[in-house]
Design a protein around this motif. Structure first.
Motif, PDB file in Angstrom:
ATOM      1  N   PHE A 178     -80.619  60.628  32.249  1.00 40.59           N
ATOM      2  CA  PHE A 178     -80.859  60.060  30.921  1.00 40.59           C
ATOM      3  C   PHE A 178     -79.681  59.243  30.405  1.00 40.59           C
ATOM      4  N   ASP A 179     -78.487  59.531  30.889  1.00 40.56           N
ATOM      5  CA  ASP A 179     -77.342  58.713  30.482  1.00 40.56           C
ATOM      6  C   ASP A 179     -77.441  57.300  31.047  1.00 40.56           C
ATOM      7  N   LYS A 180     -78.042  57.164  32.227  1.00 49.46           N
ATOM      8  CA  LYS A 180     -78.249  55.831  32.794  1.00 49.46           C
ATOM      9  C   LYS A 180     -79.457  55.148  32.173  1.00 49.46           C
ATOM     10  N   TYR A 181     -80.470  55.935  31.833  1.00 48.35           N
ATOM     11  CA  TYR A 181     -81.677  55.364  31.239  1.00 48.35           C
ATOM     12  C   TYR A 181     -81.427  54.885  29.813  1.00 48.35           C
ATOM     13  N   LEU A 182     -80.682  55.671  29.064  1.00 47.90           N
ATOM     14  CA  LEU A 182     -80.378  55.335  27.673  1.00 47.90           C
ATOM     15  C   LEU A 182     -78.950  54.804  27.605  1.00 47.90           C
ATOM     16  N   LYS A 183     -78.798  53.509  27.753  1.00 46.48           N
ATOM     17  CA  LYS A 183     -77.470  52.914  27.834  1.00 46.48           C
ATOM     18  C   LYS A 183     -76.897  52.553  26.466  1.00 46.48           C
ATOM     19  N   GLU A 184     -77.755  52.412  25.478  1.00 44.21           N
ATOM     20  CA  GLU A 184     -77.301  51.911  24.191  1.00 44.21           C
ATOM     21  C   GLU A 184     -76.678  53.032  23.343  1.00 44.21           C
ATOM     22  N   ASP A 185     -75.866  52.628  22.372  1.00 49.21           N
ATOM     23  CA  ASP A 185     -75.255  53.612  21.475  1.00 49.21           C
ATOM     24  C   ASP A 185     -76.295  54.215  20.529  1.00 49.21           C
ATOM     25  N   LEU A 186     -77.149  53.367  19.982  1.00 47.90           N
ATOM     26  CA  LEU A 186     -78.202  53.805  19.062  1.00 47.90           C
ATOM     27  C   LEU A 186     -79.543  53.538  19.729  1.00 47.90           C
ATOM     28  N   VAL A 187     -80.252  54.610  20.069  1.00 52.42           N
ATOM     29  CA  VAL A 187     -81.521  54.502  20.777  1.00 52.42           C
ATOM     30  C   VAL A 187     -82.657  54.921  19.846  1.00 52.42           C
ATOM     31  N   PHE A 188     -83.637  54.031  19.682  1.00 53.99           N
ATOM     32  CA  PHE A 188     -84.885  54.379  19.007  1.00 53.99           C
ATOM     33  C   PHE A 188     -85.919  54.668  20.085  1.00 53.99           C
ATOM     34  N   PHE A 189     -86.570  55.819  19.965  1.00 53.01           N
ATOM     35  CA  PHE A 189     -87.419  56.336  21.037  1.00 53.01           C
ATOM     36  C   PHE A 189     -88.786  56.706  20.474  1.00 53.01           C
ATOM     37  N   LYS A 190     -89.825  56.492  21.285  1.00 54.94           N
ATOM     38  CA  LYS A 190     -91.178  56.886  20.906  1.00 54.94           C
ATOM     39  C   LYS A 190     -91.954  57.305  22.147  1.00 54.94           C
ATOM     40  N   GLY A 191     -92.566  58.485  22.098  1.00 54.28           N
ATOM     41  CA  GLY A 191     -93.389  58.976  23.198  1.00 54.28           C
ATOM     42  C   GLY A 191     -94.491  59.868  22.649  1.00 54.28           C
ATOM     43  N   ASN A 192     -95.456  60.230  23.507  1.00 60.31           N
ATOM     44  CA  ASN A 192     -96.598  61.004  23.002  1.00 60.31           C
ATOM     45  C   ASN A 192     -97.186  61.986  24.005  1.00 60.31           C
ATOM     46  N   LEU A 193     -96.566  62.162  25.167  1.00 63.50           N
ATOM     47  CA  LEU A 193     -97.130  63.058  26.177  1.00 63.50           C
ATOM     48  C   LEU A 193     -96.393  64.395  26.185  1.00 63.50           C
ATOM     49  N   ASP A 194     -96.906  65.326  26.971  1.00 62.82           N
ATOM     50  CA  ASP A 194     -96.327  66.672  27.038  1.00 62.82           C
ATOM     51  C   ASP A 194     -95.326  66.716  28.189  1.00 62.82           C
ATOM     52  N   TYR A 195     -94.072  66.431  27.873  1.00 64.02           N
ATOM     53  CA  TYR A 195     -93.052  66.245  28.904  1.00 64.02           C
ATOM     54  C   TYR A 195     -92.245  67.508  29.198  1.00 64.02           C
ATOM     55  N   VAL A 196     -92.386  68.576  28.429  1.00 65.41           N
ATOM     56  CA  VAL A 196     -91.379  69.627  28.441  1.00 65.41           C
ATOM     57  C   VAL A 196     -91.264  70.343  29.786  1.00 65.41           C
ATOM     58  N   ASP A 197     -92.375  70.527  30.508  1.00 64.80           N
ATOM     59  CA  ASP A 197     -92.291  71.216  31.800  1.00 64.80           C
ATOM     60  C   ASP A 197     -91.439  70.434  32.785  1.00 64.80           C
TER      61      ASP A 197
END
Length: 429
Positions: free
Chosen positions: A204-223
């Motif tokens: 996730f550090d490589k995926y989210l490179k920006e200092d301020l990240v706005f994020f939106k998702g809607n699926l069941d990712y927790v597992d």
């Protein structure tokens, strides 16, 4: 010392001071920057949304648009960046790693669940909470401060839910927008199956490179997030928790009911359980596209399915032992419930509204209030029959009770368990 040397020293000193003053002026006024729009819409995020249209740099990536822009200095202000009033007296947990402990030489970083501005399609409340939950979990393993900004619909979330252990109503105007070097990124992964499958191995550090990240998702990712081998140590607290337990823990860390809704809930439950022996029997009936909710998907719940729900609830038609509560996306179903169960039926006030597909903007905030209250009522049900509904599944997760849970699946009502609902309904979310 010769007089001409003294004059030279004085001239040099004055020149140095003048240069320093000019440098400070240019640094703090930002007059050397590329001109940019600074008209605000009452919310700093909307200003950033506008700036993104004229962004300095745009990067494309699978499943998201990442935009980097330069941000000029904002004056420090006590006004909250997202909300009209800053939250006070927030108790933060001692083990909250989302508080963004700044590493030496590294700027503070933020992950904000965003719905509004450029992010106008977010799904219903259950979809939004799934996005909020994974955003919060990612913020913990990447050492980012977590925030929530929902301006679609234009209803202040803190009218219904307050920060509990995590101060998610962060004031970015006093923190992140300090340096012109800060970058802003938008990551929209709504219904992105590729992101869903890759989260198990993602850095996730490589995926989210920006200092301020706005994020939106809607699926069941927790597992899948829980099983990411890169963060097994940081996620040790998740190791022995089932999916529903994770959602319940995250919900309780993030939210507490606003005082007026808590009062309404307490009053409702007193009526729903007039004696200690009374049980509250509930059903959340989703039918899909109907006159109350004309923009939803069709053919979710058939008339035959609704009839089976009525027969199930009819088993408890004894006012000395039970009260019945029905919530739905259809006013027709709501009216029929009143006709069938009369004084045994308990109900909450307010319009039925889909907060992402509303047609009446004047009633949407009242509808959102009812939605939050309905979810908390369902969390308190002794017997709970759910249909194909994200709100119903989420209420079952947060209910944290295995007994008395039933599911309408493939036109049949079966006893079910909260931690297997995703598989039972064969859904990503």
């Amino acid at each position: 010392m010769p007089r001409y040397i003294k004059r030279g020293a004085i001239i040099f000193s004055l020149s140095f001071v003048s240069f320093a003053v000019i440098h400070i002026f240019y640094t703090y006024t930002g007059v050397h920057e590329t001109p940019r729009r600074t008209d605000q819409l009452g919310n700093g995020v909307d200003t950033i949304d506008r700036d993104l249209d004229n962004g300095v740099t745009r990067e494309s990536g699978q499943g998201r648009e990442s935009v980097k822009i330069r941000l000029s200095d904002f004056r420090e202000s006590s006004k909250n960046f997202f909300l009209d009033k800053p939250v006070t007296n927030i108790k933060l947990s001692n083990n909250d790693v989302s508080s963004s402990r700044k590493e030496p030489g590294r700027r503070a970083r933020y992950l904000v669940y965003r719905c509004g501005g450029k992010f106008t399609f977010c799904g219903g409340w259950a979809d939004r909470f799934k996005g909020i939950a994974i955003g919060y979990l990612i913020s913990k393993v990447t050492n980012r401060t977590f925030g929530i900004s929902i301006t679609h619909p234009p209803c202040d979330l803190q009218r219904y839910l307050l920060p509990n252990q995590i101060a998610w109503n962060i004031d970015l105007s006093n923190t992140v927008v300090k340096s012109k070097k800060n970058s802003v990124g938008y990551h929209d992964v709504i219904s992105d199956v590729n992101f869903y499958h890759s989260i198990e191995k993602m850095d996730f550090d490589k995926y989210l490179k920006e200092d301020l990240v706005f994020f939106k998702g809607n699926l069941d990712y927790v597992d899948k997030f829980k099983n990411n081998y890169r963060y097994l140590n940081q996620n040790a607290w998740l190791a022995n928790l089932t999916r529903d337990q994770i959602y319940a823990k995250v919900y309780n860390q993030l939210f507490s009911l606003a005082p007026d809704i808590q009062r309404d809930l307490s009053s409702f439950l007193k009526i729903a359980r007039p004696t200690p022996s009374h049980k509250l029997v509930c059903s959340q009936i989703r039918v899909g596209r109907n006159p109350t909710n004309p923009r939803d998907r069709a053919n979710i719940g058939s008339k035959e399915d609704v009839s089976k729900v009525w027969r199930f609830l009819g088993q408890y038609n004894d006012p000395d032992k039970y009260r019945i509560y029905v919530t739905s996306d259809s006013e027709q179903v709501r009216t029929e419930a009143h006709a069938r169960f009369g004084k045994m039926l308990v109900d909450t006030e307010g319009p039925l509204v889909h907060i992402d597909k509303f047609t009446n903007s004047t009633s949407v905030c009242d509808g959102m209030r009812k939605l939050i209250l309905d979810q908390h009522v369902l969390m308190n049900c002794d017997v709970f029959l759910l249909t194909f509904s994200g709100l119903g599944r989420m209420a079952a997760y947060l209910r944290q009770k295995e007994s008395g849970l039933f599911c309408l699946v493939k036109h049949e009502i079966v006893s079910c368990s909260a931690h297997t609902l995703k598989e039972l309904y064969n859904v990503f979310g």
